[in-house]
Design an enzyme around this catalytic site. Structure first.
Site, PDB file in Angstrom:
ATOM      1  N   ARG A 100       0.972  -1.268  -0.151  1.00 60.64           N
ATOM      2  CA  ARG A 100      -0.023   0.120   0.122  1.00 60.64           C
ATOM      3  C   ARG A 100       0.940   1.084   0.030  1.00 60.64           C
ATOM      4  NH1 ARG A 100      -5.126   1.659  -1.185  1.00 60.64           N
ATOM      5  NH2 ARG A 100      -6.123   2.598   0.500  1.00 60.64           N
ATOM      6  N   THR A 376     -10.169   0.126  -9.559  1.00 59.23           N
ATOM      7  CA  THR A 376      -8.973  -0.625  -9.059  1.00 59.23           C
ATOM      8  C   THR A 376      -9.023  -1.747  -9.864  1.00 59.23           C
ATOM      9  OG1 THR A 376      -9.275  -0.002  -6.802  1.00 59.23           O
ATOM     10  CG2 THR A 376      -8.532  -1.807  -6.777  1.00 59.23           C
TER      11      THR A 376
END
Ligand code: GLY
Length: 565
Positions: A100, A376
């Site tokens: 992330r 995404t």
């Protein structure tokens, strides 16, 4: 004359096939014996399968597919973003890889607030200040180093280099988005014409020589080529020019992390998913544990009783998400309590089978969703030894911050919007947060990404995940129930209509034709508000059944593609 014309057309066709020697025709379901890749693009899935055929394992294939997606699916496939993956080895060892993005060292809690303490609209979503320190290149490399089979890293990146150099024909959905975001591309990148055309049409060739150069550097030198040296300097220069605060030190410090996955039993299955900084695994685990207390199989698929229960569970779980979830390296996320059976039973004590509990009885707040689409992407892979990888990656919005790194040709994310800019103020997905997800230097913003692997009797059973912002968790949840409780095959489970409640805003989002009229009437009578949306989730999944692999892409994205052998 006519003959000449036909010859001309034929040569043109041959020329364009040569330019794109990998077929782009997408297939959304497949049963195969040995190995499989499901992704958002046929070229990328085929590159993954090629790697498997060359002796690569599931991790190698996932890495190659990812790099290919950064070329052919630039709205979400990326090297300027981040993601998560769950890996399960043939021996049953499970790991979560967290790559992330992080908040820059110069970031602080009030980064997006004006002098009166109000959130400045758009600042966390567009331009340089929206950019988190990218994790993708570090994450893919870390996963390959630990679990890859092929010794030559460059083999996994070079297919993407070639694709970026030669170009590929854009699909209808990519051309639509390239046209839609043209003004944003020009605003942040006035001198970059790579993604600019008067009007993109399906079949137009997109070449990305600058991206090819960057990928080649990564192929030759690994992540150092990205996090240090000229690429890092170009990232810093462009972010700074676009109003951001990422510095060389941020890039140099970036590290992917291996984490312990969330593992939750569900009936005679085990569900393995992503821990914080994603909320995905915790929320999915809570939802499954709650519904396991009720006879939903008997109540039926999309019946009033099942839907009402799922929605009421979702309200409570998303309320917990808003309050307790964030990066566990910075905030003591109470994982054990959130997944505790007694806690979850207690959470449902005010559940009324006949009445909707208003969300403001669970937690206060009022707002509307932003209209940004949920972009995404996900890759599911199973190899010949039944090693599995479930990987979800993102730039956050379509093409992230829309900021392209000059001379190196890749989009930077706008992941900073996934932090809570101010307690109770929603992000682009309408999600709110609190202290747990407040901005801090090097902290990772909370995610909903839910890459998931399911086992049955200790054996690989299902690999799945999806894009969809806040609807990721509920899309994965529903797909699992569709297979386990409602006996659907993989393809039908993925295509089945979906619904979603995220506590706030207080309505059920649903796709057209999800509910029969009598179910709709009963839901309204119970006090639920309903809002139809175009679609939610684009699940990519693989089911292991009777020794075969059943793969499914999602017809919600025409380009979704399953490849296998
Ligand atoms: N950026 C969407 C998510 O991480 O949930």
């Amino acid at each position: 004359m006519q003959k000449l014309f036909l010859i001309g057309i034929l040569s043109l066709l041959i020329f364009s096939c040569k330019q794109n020697n990998v077929s782009q025709k997408a297939q959304q379901q497949l049963v195969s014996d040995t190995a499989m890749v499901v992704s958002a693009n046929a070229i990328a899935s085929k590159i993954g399968v090629d790697i498997l055929k060359q002796g690569g394992n599931a991790v190698d294939a996932m890495v190659a597919t990812n790099f290919a997606l950064s070329v052919v699916y630039p709205r979400a496939g990326n090297i300027g973003g981040g993601g998560f993956m769950i890996i399960r080895t043939p021996e049953g060892e499970v790991t979560a890889v967290d790559y992330r993005e992080t908040a820059p060292l110069k970031a602080h809690k009030d980064l997006y607030l004006d002098e009166n303490g109000n959130v400045i609209d758009g600042l966390s979503r567009n331009g340089g200040l929206a950019v988190g320190v990218p994790g993708t290149v570090a994450g893919l490399y870390a996963a390959w180093q630990k679990y890859g089979q092929l010794k030559d890293w460059s083999k996994l990146v070079m297919p993407a280099v070639e694709l970026a150099q030669k170009g590929f024909a854009v699909s209808e959905s990519e051309s639509f988005r390239l046209n839609k975001y043209k003004e944003d591309f020009l605003k942040w990148n006035p001198d970059n014409k790579t993604f600019i055309r008067e009007r993109w049409l399906k079949g137009d060739i997109l070449k990305q020589p600058a991206l090819a150069k960057t990928l080649k550097l990564i192929a030759e030198k690994g992540p150092k080529a990205f996090y240090e040296g000229p690429v890092a300097q170009a990232i810093v220069d462009k972010v700074t020019k676009s109003g951001g605060i990422i510095r060389l030190e941020d890039l140099k410090k970036y590290q992917a992390k291996f984490r312990k996955p969330i593992i939750v039993p569900y009936k005679n299955y085990e569900v393995i998913s992503m821990p914080p900084p994603s909320s995905g695994g915790v929320a999915l685990g809570q939802l499954l544990k709650i519904v396991s207390q009720y006879p939903i199989k008997q109540w039926g698929f999309h019946s009033y009783k099942t839907t009402h229960l799922m929605v009421e569970a979702e309200k409570r779980v998303y309320a917990d998400r808003a309050k307790y979830l964030g990066d566990s390296d910075f905030y003591p996320v109470p994982l054990d309590t959130l997944l505790d059976d007694e806690y979850l039973k207690h959470r449902m004590t005010d559940f009324d089978p006949a009445k909707a509990t208003p969300s403001n009885h669970i937690f206060a707040g009022k707002f509307e969703l932003h209209k940004e689409s949920f972009e995404t992407t996900h890759i599911s892979v199973v190899d010949k030894n039944r090693m599995a990888v479930s990987c979800t990656t993102t730039l956050n919005s379509n093409y992230g911050s829309k900021v392209i790194v000059d001379g190196y040709g890749f989009f930077l994310n706008n992941e900073m919007d996934d932090f809570s800019a101010k307690p109770g103020v929603p992000n682009q997905f309408g999600l709110i947060g609190a202290e747990a997800n407040a901005i801090a230097p090097q902290k990772r913003m909370l995610s909903s990404m839910t890459p998931t692997i399911v086992t049955k009797d200790g054996k690989l059973f299902m690999v799945l995940g999806t894009p969809g912002g806040s609807t990721i968790i509920t899309s994965v949840f529903q797909t699992i129930l569709n297979v386990v409780d409602f006996d659907m095959n993989m393809y039908n489970a993925v295509q089945a209509k979906r619904f979603h409640h995220q506590f706030l805003p207080d309505y059920i989002m649903y796709e057209k034709k999800t509910f029969d009229k009598d179910v709709m009437d009963s839901l309204k009578q119970a006090g639920h508000k309903l809002k139809q949306v175009k679609y939610m989730g684009i699940v990519k999944a693989i089911l292991v059944k009777d020794g075969k692999l059943e793969g499914a892409g999602d017809s919600r994205n025409k380009d979704d593609d399953v490849e296998g052998y």
